[in-house]
Design a protein around this motif. Structure first.
Motif, mmCIF file in Angstrom:
data_model
loop_
_atom_site.group_PDB
_atom_site.id
_atom_site.type_symbol
_atom_site.label_atom_id
_atom_site.label_comp_id
_atom_site.label_asym_id
_atom_site.label_seq_id
_atom_site.Cartn_x
_atom_site.Cartn_y
_atom_site.Cartn_z
ATOM 1 N N ARG A 23 0.854 -1.193 0.000
ATOM 2 C CA ARG A 23 0.000 0.000 0.000
ATOM 3 C C ARG A 23 0.887 1.240 0.000
ATOM 4 O O ARG A 23 1.956 1.246 0.612
ATOM 5 C CB ARG A 23 -0.901 0.048 1.257
ATOM 6 N N SER A 24 0.391 2.288 -0.654
ATOM 7 C CA SER A 24 1.146 3.540 -0.737
ATOM 8 C C SER A 24 0.728 4.485 0.389
ATOM 9 O O SER A 24 -0.468 4.583 0.688
ATOM 10 C CB SER A 24 0.844 4.235 -2.072
ATOM 11 N N SER A 50 -5.619 -1.759 6.552
ATOM 12 C CA SER A 50 -6.217 -1.051 7.703
ATOM 13 C C SER A 50 -6.372 -2.027 8.864
ATOM 14 O O SER A 50 -6.133 -1.680 10.025
ATOM 15 C CB SER A 50 -7.583 -0.481 7.338
ATOM 16 N N PHE A 57 -5.457 9.711 -3.371
ATOM 17 C CA PHE A 57 -5.333 8.496 -2.553
ATOM 18 C C PHE A 57 -6.279 7.434 -3.101
ATOM 19 O O PHE A 57 -7.262 7.054 -2.467
ATOM 20 C CB PHE A 57 -5.664 8.795 -1.094
HETATM 21 C C1 LIG Z 1 -0.002 7.732 -3.975
HETATM 22 C C2 LIG Z 1 -0.886 7.313 -2.808
HETATM 23 C C3 LIG Z 1 -0.625 7.809 -1.538
HETATM 24 C C4 LIG Z 1 -1.448 7.440 -0.470
HETATM 25 N N1 LIG Z 1 -1.182 7.963 0.770
HETATM 26 C C5 LIG Z 1 -2.015 7.691 1.790
HETATM 27 C C6 LIG Z 1 -1.789 8.297 3.093
HETATM 28 O O1 LIG Z 1 -0.824 9.036 3.315
HETATM 29 N N2 LIG Z 1 -2.696 8.024 4.065
HETATM 30 C C7 LIG Z 1 -3.772 7.210 3.850
HETATM 31 O O2 LIG Z 1 -4.588 7.047 4.784
HETATM 32 N N3 LIG Z 1 -3.984 6.589 2.656
HETATM 33 C C8 LIG Z 1 -3.121 6.804 1.633
HETATM 34 N N4 LIG Z 1 -3.341 6.189 0.421
HETATM 35 C C9 LIG Z 1 -4.365 5.133 0.303
HETATM 36 C C10 LIG Z 1 -3.748 3.786 0.756
HETATM 37 O O3 LIG Z 1 -2.693 3.416 -0.100
HETATM 38 C C11 LIG Z 1 -4.751 2.622 0.727
HETATM 39 O O4 LIG Z 1 -5.297 2.504 -0.557
HETATM 40 C C12 LIG Z 1 -5.885 2.773 1.736
HETATM 41 O O5 LIG Z 1 -5.330 3.021 3.010
HETATM 42 C C13 LIG Z 1 -6.733 1.489 1.788
HETATM 43 O O6 LIG Z 1 -5.932 0.357 2.010
HETATM 44 P P1 LIG Z 1 -6.516 -0.914 2.764
HETATM 45 O O7 LIG Z 1 -5.576 -2.055 2.535
HETATM 46 O O8 LIG Z 1 -6.839 -0.592 4.166
HETATM 47 O O9 LIG Z 1 -7.882 -1.208 2.006
HETATM 48 P P2 LIG Z 1 -8.157 -2.226 0.755
HETATM 49 O O10 LIG Z 1 -8.051 -3.630 1.247
HETATM 50 O O11 LIG Z 1 -7.248 -1.821 -0.368
HETATM 51 O O12 LIG Z 1 -9.628 -1.871 0.356
HETATM 52 C C14 LIG Z 1 -10.774 -2.235 1.154
HETATM 53 C C15 LIG Z 1 -12.045 -1.703 0.531
HETATM 54 O O13 LIG Z 1 -12.060 -0.278 0.568
HETATM 55 C C16 LIG Z 1 -12.106 0.279 -0.746
HETATM 56 N N5 LIG Z 1 -11.061 1.325 -0.784
HETATM 57 C C17 LIG Z 1 -9.734 1.141 -0.819
HETATM 58 N N6 LIG Z 1 -9.074 2.298 -0.824
HETATM 59 C C18 LIG Z 1 -10.008 3.243 -0.807
HETATM 60 C C19 LIG Z 1 -9.960 4.641 -0.835
HETATM 61 N N7 LIG Z 1 -8.793 5.319 -0.888
HETATM 62 N N8 LIG Z 1 -11.144 5.296 -0.791
HETATM 63 C C20 LIG Z 1 -12.300 4.644 -0.740
HETATM 64 N N9 LIG Z 1 -12.421 3.297 -0.734
HETATM 65 C C21 LIG Z 1 -11.295 2.620 -0.769
HETATM 66 C C22 LIG Z 1 -11.743 -0.862 -1.701
HETATM 67 O O14 LIG Z 1 -12.447 -0.726 -2.935
HETATM 68 C C23 LIG Z 1 -12.180 -2.074 -0.956
HETATM 69 O O15 LIG Z 1 -13.558 -2.327 -1.199
HETATM 70 C C24 LIG Z 1 -2.521 6.542 -0.668
HETATM 71 C C25 LIG Z 1 -2.750 6.017 -1.947
HETATM 72 C C26 LIG Z 1 -1.963 6.391 -3.002
HETATM 73 C C27 LIG Z 1 -2.218 5.814 -4.368
#
Ligand SMILES: Cc1cc2nc3c(=O)[nH]c(=O)nc-3n(C[C@H](O)[C@H](O)[C@H](O)COP(=O)(O)OP(=O)(O)OC[C@H]3O[C@@H](n4cnc5c(N)ncnc54)[C@H](O)[C@@H]3O)c2cc1C
Length: 326
Positions: free
Chosen positions: A143-144, A169, A322
């Motif tokens: 994850r980023s 998360s 994000f």
């Molecule tokens: C360049 C970049 C920088 C980032 N920096 C940050 C940061 O500094 N802080 C931060 O909190 N996050 C940041 N993010 C987002 C982070 O990388 C993850 O995508 C996010 O935290 C979700 O990861 P997860 O594994 O918990 O959820 P996942 O297992 O990936 O997703 C669970 C569910 O939530 C949904 N979902 C996933 N991501 C999002 C989203 N962003 N919005 C809405 N629904 C979503 C998915 O569709 C899925 O159904 C960044 C993303 C990018 C591309």
């Protein structure tokens, strides 16, 4: 195949790689963020040649596709091509590294926000420009996260919002412990201050404040920075409890507008969407500013549209969305 840019750079493509990856392998850095076709930061014009879509270009409209726009993170050249992409020389001596890190500190500044401090092994570190992000690798998940600390700090701080049922998360909020071993890969991305010859407008939603915290804190600490123009920060959150950073500066003047999107009778500030509040407060001044927006893709796409409608040139809008990682 040869890839040429209109500013005169030229390199070979590597098989089954996007134009962006071939550029990075050849030592050129074009603007990019998510590398998944979602954020649109790497959008450019294909001036000559043909490309094959390796991944769906979600961030392009049909109109843009018709007008020869491509996302360099999604397309592989199938002939020699000429594109309108600028090489970002400020990132030249910044190496992307993969390093083991340990969690040094965990804090919960709000119920759904975790602040994680990572420390490097002795004698290891990364060099980055404030505003960049890194990938965290844990248990086959990548994850980023934007870096919230500055390059003057020895450790790296991340600010992470809980996503319901998110795989990473779940780790951060339910399992992570001080001393856990993770891997990071970075720094990445091109969300950094180009120069400060115009007024600066920062827009953030939620933890999208992380790279902006880093940028503003660094500017404030930089003895060589002389503020010549106004700096505005518009930070939006759903709830007032989510303002987990108090922007305070010693050397720069920043007008800070906190905005919540859910009405709250105890809230003394603005309610609505950050981009609309910025438009209302700054009006035509926006057009002569450099705008840096980070956080939800919805806010970024909407700001890009409303600011472009009043005349903000595309090249004065920088963003880091994000979006979901794959
Ligand atoms: C360049 C970049 C920088 C980032 N920096 C940050 C940061 O500094 N802080 C931060 O909190 N996050 C940041 N993010 C987002 C982070 O990388 C993850 O995508 C996010 O935290 C979700 O990861 P997860 O594994 O918990 O959820 P996942 O297992 O990936 O997703 C669970 C569910 O939530 C949904 N979902 C996933 N991501 C999002 C989203 N962003 N919005 C809405 N629904 C979503 C998915 O569709 C899925 O159904 C960044 C993303 C990018 C591309």
């Amino acid at each position: 195949m040869r890839i040429k840019t209109i500013e005169g750079n030229e390199f070979s493509s590597t098989e089954a790689n996007s134009i962006l990856d071939s550029a990075l392998l050849a030592g050129f850095i074009f603007e990019y963020s998510c590398k998944n076709g979602l954020c649109g930061v790497c959008k450019t014009t294909l001036i000559e040649g043909k490309v094959l879509e390796l991944k769906s270009q979600f961030a392009l409209t049909d109109e843009e596709k018709k007008n020869h726009k491509i996302l360099t993170c999604c397309c592989e050249p199938v002939s020699d091509v000429v594109i309108d992409a600028e090489d970002l020389t400020r990132l030249k001596n910044i190496d992307v590294k993969t390093l083991p890190v340990r969690i040094s500190e965990i804090n919960f500044p709000a119920k759904n926000i975790i602040e994680v401090v990572l420390r490097f092994p002795p004698a290891a570190s990364i060099k980055f420009l404030e505003g960049q992000y890194l990938d965290v690798l844990w248990n086959n998940i990548r994850r980023s996260y934007s870096i919230a600390s500055t390059s003057l700090d020895k450790k790296v701080k991340l600010l992470i919002k809980k996503v319901d049922q998110g795989q990473m998360s779940d780790y951060w909020f339910d399992q992570a412990q001080v001393n856990d071993l993770l891997r990071i890969e970075g720094p990445k991305g091109t969300f950094f201050i180009r120069d400060a010859v115009k007024p600066l407008v920062f827009l953030a939603t939620g933890t999208g404040i992380a790279p902006i915290m880093s940028i503003l804190t660094k500017i404030d600490q930089d003895s060589e920075f002389t503020q010549q123009h106004a700096i505005h920060l518009f930070w939006g959150n759903r709830y007032k409890e989510d303002f987990v950073w108090q922007p305070m500066f010693k050397n720069i003047e920043v007008s800070v507008e906190k905005v919540i999107s859910k009405s709250d009778k105890d809230w003394g500030g603005e309610t609505g969407y950050v981009q609309m509040i910025a438009l209302e407060k700054l009006g035509a001044k926006l057009v002569v500013s450099d705008v840096y927006a980070c956080g939800s893709n919805a806010m970024i796409q909407s700001s890009k549209q409303v600011f472009s409608d009043i005349g903000l040139p595309e090249k004065q809008f920088y963003s880091d969305a994000f979006v979901q990682s794959f």
